[in-house]
Design an enzyme around this catalytic site. Structure first.
Site, mmCIF file in Angstrom:
data_model
loop_
_atom_site.group_PDB
_atom_site.id
_atom_site.type_symbol
_atom_site.label_atom_id
_atom_site.label_comp_id
_atom_site.label_asym_id
_atom_site.label_seq_id
_atom_site.Cartn_x
_atom_site.Cartn_y
_atom_site.Cartn_z
ATOM 1 N N VAL A 1 -3.070 -26.734 -1.925
ATOM 2 C CA VAL A 1 -2.699 -26.654 -3.442
ATOM 3 C C VAL A 1 -4.169 -27.247 -4.139
ATOM 4 C CG1 VAL A 1 -1.601 -26.808 -5.463
ATOM 5 C CG2 VAL A 1 -0.526 -26.226 -3.100
ATOM 6 N N THR B 1 -1.505 -31.100 -0.544
ATOM 7 C CA THR B 1 -2.299 -31.257 -1.752
ATOM 8 C C THR B 1 -4.041 -31.329 -1.183
ATOM 9 O OG1 THR B 1 -2.759 -33.564 -1.385
ATOM 10 C CG2 THR B 1 -0.654 -32.610 -2.686
ATOM 11 N N ASP B 2 -4.618 -30.763 -2.058
ATOM 12 C CA ASP B 2 -6.246 -30.881 -2.113
ATOM 13 C C ASP B 2 -6.570 -32.410 -1.989
ATOM 14 O OD1 ASP B 2 -8.868 -30.609 -1.590
ATOM 15 O OD2 ASP B 2 -8.904 -29.044 -3.098
ATOM 16 N N ALA B 3 -7.545 -32.958 -1.959
ATOM 17 C CA ALA B 3 -7.944 -34.356 -1.817
ATOM 18 C C ALA B 3 -7.306 -35.038 -2.845
ATOM 19 C CB ALA B 3 -9.382 -34.756 -1.385
#
Length: 759
Positions: free
Chosen positions: A416, A463-465
């Site tokens: 995401v 999640t993305d970073a």
């Protein structure tokens, strides 16, 4: 189809979450804990033991009602205290057909339960206040009361019987839709057998709370030393890892050590967006995503996936953060300009499926990215929150189409992005204000209502970073860490500060931000993904291949694929002046210019590619004179030069007497450091800007970005070679000479919505 709109109500300790979840399971509809809908300000008050005021409650109750009103065909069971008649009226205003299931218990029973309970907002001391506030259901309210003194199974049975009596079945109904939000590990994309299912449940039951919390994290390994890995695994019990690329042998040994020290097998992620390149220093660069979408042959994407799978599996990786399924609608967007297969849903779906099928030939699962979709906003969520501003209907036709197709194709996980989708959020939360629009990583309406509900995604969400400012600008760190899991993400990508983030997540569980149901659902998805790879059955030797397996990395066979792809995809964007072909016989003397974005976070020499360009041109028979800027000349020890003196020296009337043609090779990068990337010249009125296009035939070659014509519209011959690899440069040089035909294709983004770029 019968639609159930049920609120399980009552004071703290009555079992709303437990009973509500079980009732929802029996009805086959989603369950949602109303506490998860509280804004962070309410959560902070409750955690501090401060009662909410009605002014605090009204927006929350409106959201609760909206959830019920917007539930799918089967309906929704939602836990909400709903103590006052006015609170219930507020819910009914949004969802008039709501039925209230009141879980009633004596004060002694309730006190015993609240005093023995941890991990919830409500301190037991506030029980008296709640009991005094409680207003029983009126005779004119749709609902019923169930005594909680009985065993749980009897309470559930009584609730179901009452629901059946109160909620009439729909005429001709075929039953309710399967539950949306709880994972089914026996179904796609996990497809676990009984043995694997048992391993998941047994592993969860054997974990301490700290180990459970640890599984939610994917660490970014900032060091290769055993001591570093020992600290991460012993202190934080992480569920997955991604590492900094290095030589393949060092990477493989690093992964081997990590797996040997982890009680639960690790998900080992890589970023194989271009083949094997990026996963280790000696991996094979096959193509970018755009490159794989820039030729009629869809097999290029499959080959990229195949090489990616073989080379990353040899390292010991089992999880690919790819394919990228963003759609490049906005030519100004440079975060996915080369990382998207194209600017239509159709080409993205076609090539993403090919990539997925290719990499799936290896023991690897995929995480497609970046939901709900990048490519509309020009900004980069590494440095600022960006937004997909499509209407719900437009999103559904485009990005929604892509996600439906890929979910149906079997993709196992979704990354995401820290990307908001205002109109899509408002579709599920009517009236949501601009200030309340959150990036998808924090938006339950996007993760649960849309991704889990409408799109039916049963896999893992990460999640993305988490260091990206697109996320960190939204909330305080201590709030956003657990809020991502509460919203519907299953794994959290990268610590910022490991000790702090781990504690934030643990505190979030203990305060009730992360419910027991949400934690265990996430754990089942994490362990289910591991079991789908067969990691639970593998010995250490099987988890990480032997060193001999590394021979496939950068192999001659893979380099040959890269050369073939480069030859197919070098693209002639325009040659309006008919400059081509240019050969050593017709134009022997070449002035060569190099353009880069300057040094970036990789610290690599941004102009190193120019040596390769010069070598290939000289090998072809050209005489090459390389231009150097004032800064470069000063760095080499020359004195008394500045940009004005260099321009005066370069731009003379005899330019065409000195050179037969000019070649400009641009390799402009800067990923994740700017909101959007454009050419940055070395100085004002820089001597390398193609003023000379009026003097000699000038060829501009981009080795990366497709949008450079907006900055060099004066050039009449433009080529997109896609990559700074030797294979791509060699193919471009050959095609400039007419030794092979241009085969690559391009989309309209290359002209940047400006008439002069086509001239």
């Amino acid at each position: 189809m019968t639609k159930h709109s049920i609120i399980v109500m009552g004071v703290s300790g009555c079992g709303k979450t437990t009973i509500g979840d079980l009732v929802a399971r029996e009805l086959g509809v989603p369950f949602l804990d109303g506490d998860s809908l509280h804004p962070v300000e309410n959560v902070a008050k409750m955690a501090a033991g401060t009662p909410l005021t009605d002014e605090d409650r009204w927006p929350w109750l409106a959201t609760v009602g909206a959830e019920l009103a917007n539930a799918g065909d089967g309906g929704l069971v939602l836990a909400c205290s709903a103590l006052r008649r006015s609170y219930r009226d507020a819910v009914r205003k949004q969802a008039p057909d709501t039925v209230f299931l009141h879980l009633h218990g004596s004060k002694d029973v309730l006190k015993a339960r609240t005093e023995g309970r941890t991990g919830h907002f409500m301190p037991p001391a506030l029980l008296d206040s709640q009991l005094a506030t409680l207003e029983p259901l009126g005779a004119d309210e749709a609902g019923f009361v169930v005594d909680i003194a009985a065993p749980v199974d009897e309470v559930v049975a009584s609730a179901l019987a009452n629901i059946a009596a109160v909620v009439p079945p729909a005429a001709g109904g075929e039953g309710t839709r399967p539950r949306q939000f709880d994972v089914d590990l026996s179904a796609a994309p996990f497809n676990l057998d009984d043995g694997a299912l048992a391993w998941v449940e047994e592993t969860i039951s054997s974990m301490t709370l700290e180990e459970k919390i640890g599984q939610l994290f994917i660490n970014h390994n900032n060091g290769y030393s055993p001591e570093y890995l020992d600290g991460v695994l012993e202190n934080y019990h992480v569920g997955g890892m991604r590492y900094r690329p290095g030589p393949s042998a060092a990477v493989q040994e690093h992964i081997r050590y990590a797996q040997s020290k982890s009680r639960v097998p690790l998900l080992i992620a890589s970023n194989p967006e271009m083949g094997g390149a990026g996963s280790c220093d000696d991996g094979t660069f096959v193509s970018t995503h755009l490159q794989a979408g820039s030729h009629p042959d869809k097999d290029i994407a499959r080959q990229m996936g195949q090489v990616a799978g073989v080379e990353t599996a040899a390292l010991g990786c089992n999880w690919a953060f790819a394919p990228i399924v963003d759609i490049h609608y906005n030519w100004r967007n440079t975060v996915i300009s080369t990382r998207s297969f194209g600017n239509t849903p159709e080409v993205v779906v076609e090539r993403a499926k090919e990539y997925f099928d290719g990499i799936s030939e290896s023991p690897t699962v995929c995480a497609m990215k970046h939901f709900p979709g990048d490519g509309v906003d020009e900004r980069d969520q590494h440095v600022v929150t960006s937004y997909n501003t499509f209407s719900y209907e437009e999103w559904d036709r485009t990005y929604g189409h892509v996600y439906r197709e890929m979910i149906g194709h079997g993709v196992q996980s979704i990354m995401v992005g820290h990307i908001g989708a205002p109109e899509v959020s408002r579709h599920f939360r009517p009236g949501l204000s601009d200030a309340d629009i959150l990036p998808a990583t924090l938006a339950p309406e996007l993760l649960q209502d849309l991704l889990r509900g409408e799109l039916g995604f049963n896999g893992l969400v990460l999640t993305d970073a988490s260091q990206m400012v697109g996320l960190t600008q939204a909330q305080k760190r201590k709030e956003l860490v657990p809020a991502t899991i509460a919203a519907g993400c299953d794994m959290f990508l990268f610590f910022r500060n490991p000790a702090e983030d781990f504690q934030f997540m643990l505190d979030g569980y203990k305060s009730g931000v992360i419910t027991e149901q949400r934690l265990h659902d996430a754990l089942r998805r994490i362990l289910g993904l591991k079991a789908s790879l067969g990691l639970h059955r593998k010995s250490l030797d099987e988890l990480v291949p032997p060193a001999a397996a590394l021979s496939v990395i950068g192999s001659d066979a893979h380099r040959a694929i890269a050369a073939e792809v480069a030859d197919k995809t070098v693209t002639l964007v325009k040659d309006t002046a008919g400059n081509l072909p240019i050969t050593p016989e017709t134009h022997p003397r070449i002035r060569l210019y190099g353009i880069s974005g300057g040094a970036d976070f990789t610290r690599a020499d941004p102009l190193a590619y120019l040596e390769t360009v010069k070598e290939e041109l000289v090998a072809a028979g050209f005489e090459v004179d390389l231009f150097r800027t004032a800064e470069q000349r000063e760095a080499a020890g020359e004195t008394g030069v500045n940009f004005m003196s260099v321009l005066a020296e370069e731009a003379t009337a005899d330019y065409a007497d000195r050179y037969d043609a000019a070649f400009v090779f641009a390799n402009v990068k800067g990923f994740a450091q700017e909101a959007a990337i454009r050419i940055k010249w070395s100085s004002p009125m820089a001597a390398e800007i193609p003023w000379y296009a009026t003097e000699v035939p000038t060829v501009f070659v981009s080795l990366n970005q497709p949008n450079h014509l907006i900055d060099v519209p004066m050039v009449k011959t433009a080529i997109h070679a896609h990559a700074g690899s030797r294979e791509a440069i060699r193919a471009a040089v050959a095609k400039i000479q007419g030794k092979s035909e241009f085969q690559g294709t391009f989309n309209e983004n290359v002209f940047c919505d400006s008439f002069d770029t086509r001239l």
